[in-house]
Motif scaffolding. Structure first.
Motif, mmCIF file in Angstrom:
data_model
loop_
_atom_site.group_PDB
_atom_site.id
_atom_site.type_symbol
_atom_site.label_atom_id
_atom_site.label_comp_id
_atom_site.label_asym_id
_atom_site.label_seq_id
_atom_site.Cartn_x
_atom_site.Cartn_y
_atom_site.Cartn_z
ATOM 1 N N PRO A 27 -14.175 -31.564 -27.858
ATOM 2 C CA PRO A 27 -15.344 -30.959 -28.512
ATOM 3 C C PRO A 27 -16.602 -31.065 -27.664
ATOM 4 N N VAL A 28 -16.668 -32.083 -26.814
ATOM 5 C CA VAL A 28 -17.837 -32.224 -25.937
ATOM 6 C C VAL A 28 -17.963 -30.986 -25.048
ATOM 7 N N TYR A 29 -16.841 -30.575 -24.478
ATOM 8 C CA TYR A 29 -16.865 -29.402 -23.591
ATOM 9 C C TYR A 29 -17.344 -28.159 -24.339
ATOM 10 N N TYR A 30 -16.771 -27.917 -25.497
ATOM 11 C CA TYR A 30 -17.092 -26.676 -26.215
ATOM 12 C C TYR A 30 -18.538 -26.664 -26.721
ATOM 13 N N LEU A 31 -19.009 -27.794 -27.204
ATOM 14 C CA LEU A 31 -20.379 -27.818 -27.701
ATOM 15 C C LEU A 31 -21.381 -27.762 -26.545
ATOM 16 N N ALA A 32 -21.104 -28.483 -25.474
ATOM 17 C CA ALA A 32 -22.008 -28.452 -24.316
ATOM 18 C C ALA A 32 -22.124 -27.028 -23.769
ATOM 19 N N LYS A 33 -21.001 -26.346 -23.690
ATOM 20 C CA LYS A 33 -21.008 -24.976 -23.168
ATOM 21 C C LYS A 33 -21.853 -24.064 -24.058
ATOM 22 N N LYS A 34 -21.724 -24.233 -25.371
ATOM 23 C CA LYS A 34 -22.503 -23.390 -26.287
ATOM 24 C C LYS A 34 -23.992 -23.702 -26.180
ATOM 25 N N ILE A 35 -24.319 -24.960 -26.108
ATOM 26 C CA ILE A 35 -25.735 -25.354 -26.038
ATOM 27 C C ILE A 35 -26.380 -24.827 -24.754
ATOM 28 N N ILE A 36 -25.654 -24.914 -23.657
ATOM 29 C CA ILE A 36 -26.184 -24.390 -22.390
ATOM 30 C C ILE A 36 -26.302 -22.871 -22.473
ATOM 31 N N THR A 37 -25.263 -22.232 -22.964
ATOM 32 C CA THR A 37 -25.266 -20.763 -23.044
ATOM 33 C C THR A 37 -26.392 -20.256 -23.934
ATOM 34 N N ASP A 38 -26.619 -20.941 -25.044
ATOM 35 C CA ASP A 38 -27.653 -20.508 -25.995
ATOM 36 C C ASP A 38 -29.045 -21.005 -25.619
ATOM 37 N N GLY A 39 -29.157 -21.788 -24.571
ATOM 38 C CA GLY A 39 -30.466 -22.291 -24.155
ATOM 39 C C GLY A 39 -31.073 -23.274 -25.148
ATOM 40 N N LYS A 40 -30.236 -24.012 -25.831
ATOM 41 C CA LYS A 40 -30.715 -24.976 -26.827
ATOM 42 C C LYS A 40 -31.128 -26.291 -26.157
ATOM 43 N N PRO A 41 -31.931 -27.086 -26.848
ATOM 44 C CA PRO A 41 -32.281 -28.405 -26.301
ATOM 45 C C PRO A 41 -31.031 -29.252 -26.047
ATOM 46 N N TRP A 42 -31.047 -29.998 -24.966
ATOM 47 C CA TRP A 42 -29.885 -30.824 -24.624
ATOM 48 C C TRP A 42 -29.614 -31.875 -25.696
ATOM 49 N N SER A 43 -30.658 -32.299 -26.385
ATOM 50 C CA SER A 43 -30.468 -33.306 -27.436
ATOM 51 C C SER A 43 -29.594 -32.782 -28.570
ATOM 52 N N ASP A 44 -29.475 -31.448 -28.674
ATOM 53 C CA ASP A 44 -28.605 -30.880 -29.708
ATOM 54 C C ASP A 44 -27.142 -31.262 -29.501
ATOM 55 N N LEU A 45 -26.791 -31.578 -28.271
ATOM 56 C CA LEU A 45 -25.408 -31.993 -28.024
ATOM 57 C C LEU A 45 -25.069 -33.242 -28.832
ATOM 58 N N PHE A 46 -26.080 -34.052 -29.110
ATOM 59 C CA PHE A 46 -25.878 -35.322 -29.811
ATOM 60 C C PHE A 46 -26.355 -35.269 -31.261
ATOM 61 N N LEU A 47 -27.329 -34.415 -31.523
ATOM 62 C CA LEU A 47 -27.972 -34.409 -32.847
ATOM 63 C C LEU A 47 -27.842 -33.092 -33.599
ATOM 64 N N GLY A 48 -27.463 -32.038 -32.902
ATOM 65 C CA GLY A 48 -27.508 -30.697 -33.489
ATOM 66 C C GLY A 48 -26.587 -30.524 -34.687
ATOM 67 N N GLY A 49 -26.977 -29.627 -35.577
ATOM 68 C CA GLY A 49 -26.174 -29.337 -36.764
ATOM 69 C C GLY A 49 -25.060 -28.357 -36.455
ATOM 70 N N TYR A 50 -23.944 -28.881 -35.996
ATOM 71 C CA TYR A 50 -22.818 -28.028 -35.604
ATOM 72 C C TYR A 50 -21.520 -28.550 -36.214
ATOM 73 N N ASP A 51 -20.628 -27.612 -36.397
ATOM 74 C CA ASP A 51 -19.274 -27.920 -36.806
ATOM 75 C C ASP A 51 -18.361 -27.431 -35.683
ATOM 76 N N ILE A 52 -17.482 -28.266 -35.208
ATOM 77 C CA ILE A 52 -16.598 -27.886 -34.099
ATOM 78 C C ILE A 52 -15.163 -27.990 -34.599
ATOM 79 N N GLN A 53 -14.573 -26.845 -34.842
ATOM 80 C CA GLN A 53 -13.253 -26.808 -35.458
ATOM 81 C C GLN A 53 -12.191 -26.362 -34.450
#
Lengths: 327, 228
Positions: A114-140
């Motif tokens: 899940p780290v890979y998939y969420l990190a890729k989305k956060i980078i692609t979407d230009g989101k804050p890096w802190s979202d990788l740890f705190l962001g409101g996401y569901d990874i299924q």
């Protein structure tokens, strides 16, 4: 195929081959010690050559690809850094890198990443890096992939079921000691050397609260048992484990009263140690090693970018655009 | 990985505690060259950190700059773990397997056909994973084999490779090829070593094109080509 060719070569050719292997190694060693400096001493640095080396370095480091002709002939390769950081190649490469830093090892199962998939989305979407740890996401889990969607109850990848199962540990009551360590390590870079102990050691909570175990489990700032009390309790084992909410209430940690895993991760992400660790990762990504003492200014620029612009792209850019990177 | 002589020299200088600045001994300019400065920029205003028309001296840090301090929860200083090295040292990284096709194409114009099935020789990381390549006997052997394969194609047709190398032709070809492969002009010592290889050490190779192929493969097996 190669073995066949080797065995069918004449002895004479094989001797030549070995000589060729030895020669470049020796020549390379000697040249490497002399290095570009020796060449530079003979005259002005050839800027075109420097630009070409810079292009090669940037392209491989940021994209994992050989530089294209346009970049190789560019008079200012570092001017292309932002374009490279906006590419899908960078998102994939940094996500792979951070997955390897935050996970215990590669896995055949996409569900374990899940780290890979969420990190890729956060980078692609230009989101804050802190979202990788705190962001409101569901990874299924999906079919040989994982799908990321918004979920206000998410906490980066830390509440993903596969992540919890992977790092649930085997504590007898179900405390996620391993998960607690992973959260600390991923955010602040904490490294610990596990103690295997003796066969008859008391590994229960009372045993961990005594003797040599007490320091890491209860006394140090990273007191693993106290952190684990803010995390869910494991029921069952391995791929079938389920998790109940923690029951032990707020804990005194990091100089604060923290009531749940979200407050815990928030406190960690707000720290100097978080910014330091994420920029150390940036250096490891770009340089293949940690920053050194003389690179403190570039490191501070990385921290500034992460603090103000907040994206990992800006942090990487701060280091990759510095003159020292292409030296 | 490390430029050992430079690192050793720096360590010796540091150990006697009298490291002077190379260009400017003021605390505000502990870097030589144009100075990295506190933000890593060079003040040219374009935010890229480089002026393409400016040929700069190399940056050199001769005294640890006053970077900021970062505190862990227990009060310890995180920056204390940094190694005492200069800028511009310990920089060479091995090119990963994934870029070798592009690198061979850039230099030779062709990709060795066997490269596509050689991932196992280089421990290429699996999906969603990342690792620095660590060369082994297997990978170094594969590098030479692949380079030789690509170089056979490279030397197959040009008339310049139809005759055995002479001191003159070898110097010309070595210089041109090293420049192309390494993205820098070789030193006179490096050219001399290459010429010696082409004209003397490979003297038992009767086929001129194969002799040139060995020269080519040796350049592509060097650390200058295999690192970035």
């Amino acid at each position: 195929m190669f073995i066949t060719r080797l065995t069918t070569r004449s002895r004479r050719t094989l001797r030549l081959s070995l000589a060729m292997v030895a020669a470049p190694v020796l020549a390379a060693g000697a040249a490497f010690l002399a290095g570009p400096r020796a060449h530079a001493e003979g005259g002005a640095v050839d800027q075109a050559e420097a630009n070409e080396r810079c292009a090669v370095r940037l392209s491989i480091a940021l994209l994992g690809k050989s530089a294209d002709d346009a970049l190789l002939s560019s008079s200012n390769p570092q001017g292309s850094v932002d374009t490279m950081l906006a590419s899908a190649d960078f998102a994939d490469r940094y996500a792979r890198f951070i997955n390897s830093e935050f996970n215990g090892g590669p896995s055949d199962k996409a569900d374990n990443d899940p780290v890979y998939y969420l990190a890729k989305k956060i980078i692609t979407d230009g989101k804050p890096w802190s979202d990788l740890f705190l962001g409101g996401y569901d990874i299924q889990p999906g079919t040989n992939t994982m799908t990321v969607s918004d979920n206000p109850n998410g906490l980066g990848y830390f509440r993903t079921l596969s992540w919890r199962r992977r790092y649930a540990g085997n504590e007898d009551k179900g405390y996620m000691l391993t998960g607690a360590f992973r959260i600390l390590s991923n955010t602040t870079g904490l490294t610990l050397i596990p103690s295997v102990g003796e066969p008859d050691d008391d590994r229960t909570a009372s045993g961990r609260a005594a003797g040599a175990c007490k320091s890491c489990h209860f006394d140090a700032w990273f007191a693993l048992d106290k952190f684990a009390r803010l995390l869910p309790m494991r029921k069952g084992q391995a791929d079938t484990a389920e998790f109940d909410p923690p029951t032990e209430g707020p804990q005194q940690l990091l100089g604060k009263t923290l009531k749940d895993d979200k407050e815990l991760v928030q406190a960690l992400v707000d720290s100097d140690a978080f910014r330091f660790n994420q920029c150390r990762n940036v250096f490891k990504f770009l340089y293949g090693r940690e920053e050194n003492q003389c690179e403190a200014p570039q490191f501070d620029a990385c921290v500034d970018a992460l603090t103000t612009t907040k994206t990992i792209q800006s942090a990487v850019a701060a280091v990759a655009k510095a003159p020292a990177f292409c030296q | 990985m490390k430029t050992t002589f430079l690192g050793l020299g720096l360590a010796l200088l540091t150990s006697v505690g009298s490291v002077g600045c190379m260009l400017d001994d003021t605390p505000s300019n502990r870097y030589g060259g144009n100075g990295v400065g506190s933000s890593g920029g060079d003040g040219n205003g374009d935010g890229t950190g480089t002026d393409p028309n400016d040929t700069k001296p190399e940056l050199s840090c001769t005294e640890a700059p006053e970077g900021r301090s970062y505190t862990l929860f227990d009060g310890s200083k995180l920056e204390a773990s940094r190694s005492k090295e200069n800028v511009g040292v310990n920089r060479a990284r091995q090119k990963p397997y994934a870029v070798l096709a592009g690198e061979y194409k850039r230099v030779l114009g062709v990709v060795p056909p066997s490269l596509a099935s050689a991932a196992g020789s280089f421990a290429d990381p699996p999906a969603r994973w990342y690792s620095e390549i660590e060369h082994s006997g297997v990978s170094l052997n594969a590098i030479f084999s692949l380079s030789f394969e690509g170089c056979l194609e490279y030397t197959k047709t040009p008339a310049s490779y139809a005759a055995n190398p002479t001191a003159e032709t070898a110097a010309t070809e070595c210089t041109t090829f090293m420049r192309k492969a390494w993205s820098r002009s070789p030193s006179p010592e490096e050219v001399a070593s290459c010429v010696d290889l082409a004209t003397t050490k490979l003297g038992t190779e009767a086929n001129p094109r194969r002799r040139w192929t060995y020269v080519c493969a040796s350049v592509l097996s060097s650390s200058q080509f295999l690192t970035f």
